[in-house]
Design a protein around this motif. Structure first.
Motif, PDB file in Angstrom:
ATOM      1  N   GLU A   1       0.799  -1.075   0.152  1.00 31.23           N
ATOM      2  CA  GLU A   1       0.157   0.158  -0.160  1.00 31.23           C
ATOM      3  C   GLU A   1       0.897   1.310  -0.036  1.00 31.23           C
ATOM      4  N   ARG A   2       0.659   2.092  -1.027  1.00 29.40           N
ATOM      5  CA  ARG A   2       1.302   3.361  -1.024  1.00 29.40           C
ATOM      6  C   ARG A   2       3.014   3.147  -1.200  1.00 29.40           C
ATOM      7  N   PRO A   3       3.365   2.394  -2.270  1.00 29.56           N
ATOM      8  CA  PRO A   3       4.932   1.948  -2.395  1.00 29.56           C
ATOM      9  C   PRO A   3       5.468   3.415  -2.794  1.00 29.56           C
ATOM     10  N   THR A   4       6.880   3.307  -2.627  1.00 29.01           N
ATOM     11  CA  THR A   4       7.547   4.404  -2.848  1.00 29.01           C
ATOM     12  C   THR A   4       8.716   4.025  -3.804  1.00 29.01           C
ATOM     13  N   LEU A   5       9.442   5.002  -4.726  1.00 28.60           N
ATOM     14  CA  LEU A   5      10.678   4.934  -5.404  1.00 28.60           C
ATOM     15  C   LEU A   5      11.347   6.157  -4.921  1.00 28.60           C
TER      16      LEU A   5
ATOM     17  N   PHE B   1       8.423  -0.780   0.318  1.00 33.26           N
ATOM     18  CA  PHE B   1       6.771  -1.118   0.175  1.00 33.26           C
ATOM     19  C   PHE B   1       6.483  -1.249   1.681  1.00 33.26           C
ATOM     20  N   PRO B   2       5.692  -0.244   2.064  1.00 35.76           N
ATOM     21  CA  PRO B   2       5.121  -0.225   3.456  1.00 35.76           C
ATOM     22  C   PRO B   2       4.232  -1.508   3.692  1.00 35.76           C
ATOM     23  N   LYS B   3       4.394  -2.023   4.906  1.00 31.17           N
ATOM     24  CA  LYS B   3       3.208  -3.134   5.506  1.00 31.17           C
ATOM     25  C   LYS B   3       2.179  -2.516   6.280  1.00 31.17           C
ATOM     26  N   GLU B   4       1.026  -2.959   5.926  1.00 38.80           N
ATOM     27  CA  GLU B   4      -0.132  -2.466   6.893  1.00 38.80           C
ATOM     28  C   GLU B   4      -0.838  -3.669   7.340  1.00 38.80           C
ATOM     29  N   VAL B   5      -1.497  -3.859   8.312  1.00 38.10           N
ATOM     30  CA  VAL B   5      -2.507  -4.584   8.679  1.00 38.10           C
ATOM     31  C   VAL B   5      -3.951  -4.665   7.957  1.00 38.10           C
ATOM     32  N   ARG B   6      -4.267  -5.535   7.186  1.00 40.24           N
ATOM     33  CA  ARG B   6      -5.356  -5.449   6.231  1.00 40.24           C
ATOM     34  C   ARG B   6      -6.390  -6.736   6.615  1.00 40.24           C
ATOM     35  N   PHE B   7      -7.744  -6.520   6.484  1.00 38.75           N
ATOM     36  CA  PHE B   7      -8.571  -7.681   6.856  1.00 38.75           C
ATOM     37  C   PHE B   7      -9.082  -7.855   5.341  1.00 38.75           C
ATOM     38  N   VAL B   8      -9.189  -9.290   4.912  1.00 36.43           N
ATOM     39  CA  VAL B   8      -9.568  -9.780   3.834  1.00 36.43           C
ATOM     40  C   VAL B   8     -11.011 -10.747   3.786  1.00 36.43           C
ATOM     41  N   GLU B   9     -11.548 -10.776   2.658  1.00 31.45           N
ATOM     42  CA  GLU B   9     -12.972 -11.676   2.986  1.00 31.45           C
ATOM     43  C   GLU B   9     -12.734 -12.710   1.549  1.00 31.45           C
ATOM     44  N   ALA B  10     -13.363 -13.628   1.826  1.00 34.99           N
ATOM     45  CA  ALA B  10     -13.367 -14.741   0.574  1.00 34.99           C
ATOM     46  C   ALA B  10     -14.539 -14.350  -0.444  1.00 34.99           C
ATOM     47  N   HIS B  11     -14.384 -14.876  -1.457  1.00 37.71           N
ATOM     48  CA  HIS B  11     -15.526 -14.850  -2.779  1.00 37.71           C
ATOM     49  C   HIS B  11     -16.789 -15.321  -1.873  1.00 37.71           C
ATOM     50  N   PRO B  12     -18.171 -14.860  -2.057  1.00 34.83           N
ATOM     51  CA  PRO B  12     -19.210 -15.196  -1.422  1.00 34.83           C
ATOM     52  C   PRO B  12     -19.637 -16.492  -1.801  1.00 34.83           C
ATOM     53  N   PHE B  13     -19.150 -17.157  -2.905  1.00 36.57           N
ATOM     54  CA  PHE B  13     -19.599 -18.478  -3.257  1.00 36.57           C
ATOM     55  C   PHE B  13     -18.999 -19.429  -2.353  1.00 36.57           C
ATOM     56  N   VAL B  14     -17.776 -19.062  -1.474  1.00 31.31           N
ATOM     57  CA  VAL B  14     -17.393 -20.075  -0.612  1.00 31.31           C
ATOM     58  C   VAL B  14     -17.972 -20.055   0.618  1.00 31.31           C
TER      59      VAL B  14
ATOM     60  N   TYR C   1      -0.559  -9.231   6.843  1.00 33.45           N
ATOM     61  CA  TYR C   1       0.355  -8.005   7.276  1.00 33.45           C
ATOM     62  C   TYR C   1       1.569  -8.148   6.138  1.00 33.45           C
ATOM     63  N   GLY C   2       1.394  -7.238   5.480  1.00 35.91           N
ATOM     64  CA  GLY C   2       2.511  -7.535   4.304  1.00 35.91           C
ATOM     65  C   GLY C   2       2.124  -8.672   3.327  1.00 35.91           C
ATOM     66  N   PRO C   3       2.801  -9.339   3.060  1.00 40.22           N
ATOM     67  CA  PRO C   3       2.519 -10.492   2.036  1.00 40.22           C
ATOM     68  C   PRO C   3       2.052 -11.645   2.853  1.00 40.22           C
TER      69      PRO C   3
ATOM     70  N   LEU D   1     -14.564  -4.598  12.529  1.00 37.45           N
ATOM     71  CA  LEU D   1     -14.038  -3.456  11.736  1.00 37.45           C
ATOM     72  C   LEU D   1     -13.206  -2.598  12.574  1.00 37.45           C
ATOM     73  N   ASP D   2     -13.455  -2.704  13.850  1.00 40.70           N
ATOM     74  CA  ASP D   2     -12.746  -1.585  14.823  1.00 40.70           C
ATOM     75  C   ASP D   2     -11.453  -2.279  15.195  1.00 40.70           C
ATOM     76  N   THR D   3     -11.312  -3.554  14.928  1.00 38.18           N
ATOM     77  CA  THR D   3     -10.144  -4.014  15.620  1.00 38.18           C
ATOM     78  C   THR D   3      -8.975  -3.837  15.221  1.00 38.18           C
ATOM     79  N   LYS D   4      -8.229  -3.239  16.232  1.00 40.22           N
ATOM     80  CA  LYS D   4      -6.614  -2.687  15.801  1.00 40.22           C
ATOM     81  C   LYS D   4      -5.707  -3.547  16.117  1.00 40.22           C
ATOM     82  N   LEU D   5      -4.894  -4.212  15.271  1.00 36.15           N
ATOM     83  CA  LEU D   5      -3.574  -4.907  15.302  1.00 36.15           C
ATOM     84  C   LEU D   5      -2.578  -4.263  15.091  1.00 36.15           C
ATOM     85  N   LYS D   6      -1.911  -4.436  15.903  1.00 43.77           N
ATOM     86  CA  LYS D   6      -0.310  -3.683  15.985  1.00 43.77           C
ATOM     87  C   LYS D   6       0.578  -4.795  15.746  1.00 43.77           C
ATOM     88  N   PRO D   7       1.720  -4.486  14.882  1.00 44.76           N
ATOM     89  CA  PRO D   7       2.710  -5.464  14.545  1.00 44.76           C
ATOM     90  C   PRO D   7       3.917  -5.238  15.823  1.00 44.76           C
TER      91      PRO D   7
END
Length: 180
Positions: free
Chosen positions: A20-24, A57-70, A81-83, A106-112
């Protein structure tokens, strides 16, 4: 860092899709052009001795969901977190708590936090989420809806690749989402 002058040369680097928001930065100057995640970025120039090219390549904690057919994963989310995909392991919970009682919101905050004492050193994610005490299901197939009130609960998540390296345990990557 370039060691000696070279003819014009193109350098292509794949920008990770998870970033997210990579820089060069070239020679200490952040480049204004946006980098497209999941694609190659090419820098072509006359390189001189001492030139530097740095991608961040900044790393951020992200939540993901599966396709609704699963079906089995509806209303559940995973944490990345990252990859890396993270999981909740029973080893990191009190004996009286069960993974099936833990909900993310959605308001759960996880810190590395890097834990050098764990498995030779890994980054864990820590934070407060919610726990709902489950009902006693022994010899029951159905019962009234669980109306226990959720309460705050501290969790520690570890990278999925690291689970089952301390003791026999339960683990889950996918955790129910509490939307309130």
């Amino acid at each position: 860092t370039v060691q000696h002058d070279v003819e014009p040369l193109a350098i292509s680097v794949r920008i990770p899709g998870w970033s997210e928001r990579p820089t060069l930065t070239i020679n200490g100057e952040i480049q204004p052009e946006p980098l497209e995640c999941g694609a190659y970025h090419t820098v072509e120039k006359q390189w001189r001795a001492g030139d530097t090219l740095q991608f961040a390549f900044p790393k951020e904690v992200r939540f993901v969901e599966a396709h609704p057919f699963v079906e089995n994963l509806r209303n559940q989310i995973a944490v990345i977190y990252g990859p890396l995909v993270y999981c909740l392991e029973s080893t990191d919970m009190p004996e009286d708590a069960k993974i099936s009682e833990i909900y993310l919101s959605l308001d759960t905050k996880l810190k590395p936090r890097f834990d050098s004492s764990l498995l030779g050193g890994i980054t864990v994610l820590e934070g407060t989420t919610r726990k709902i005490q489950r009902l006693n299901w022994e010899n029951k197939l159905y019962q009234p809806l669980n109306t226990n009130v959720p309460h705050p609960f501290e969790i520690r998540m570890i990278p999925y690749y690291a689970w089952a390296n301390r003791e026999a345990s339960e683990m889950s990557v996918w955790l129910p989402l509490m939307r309130c």
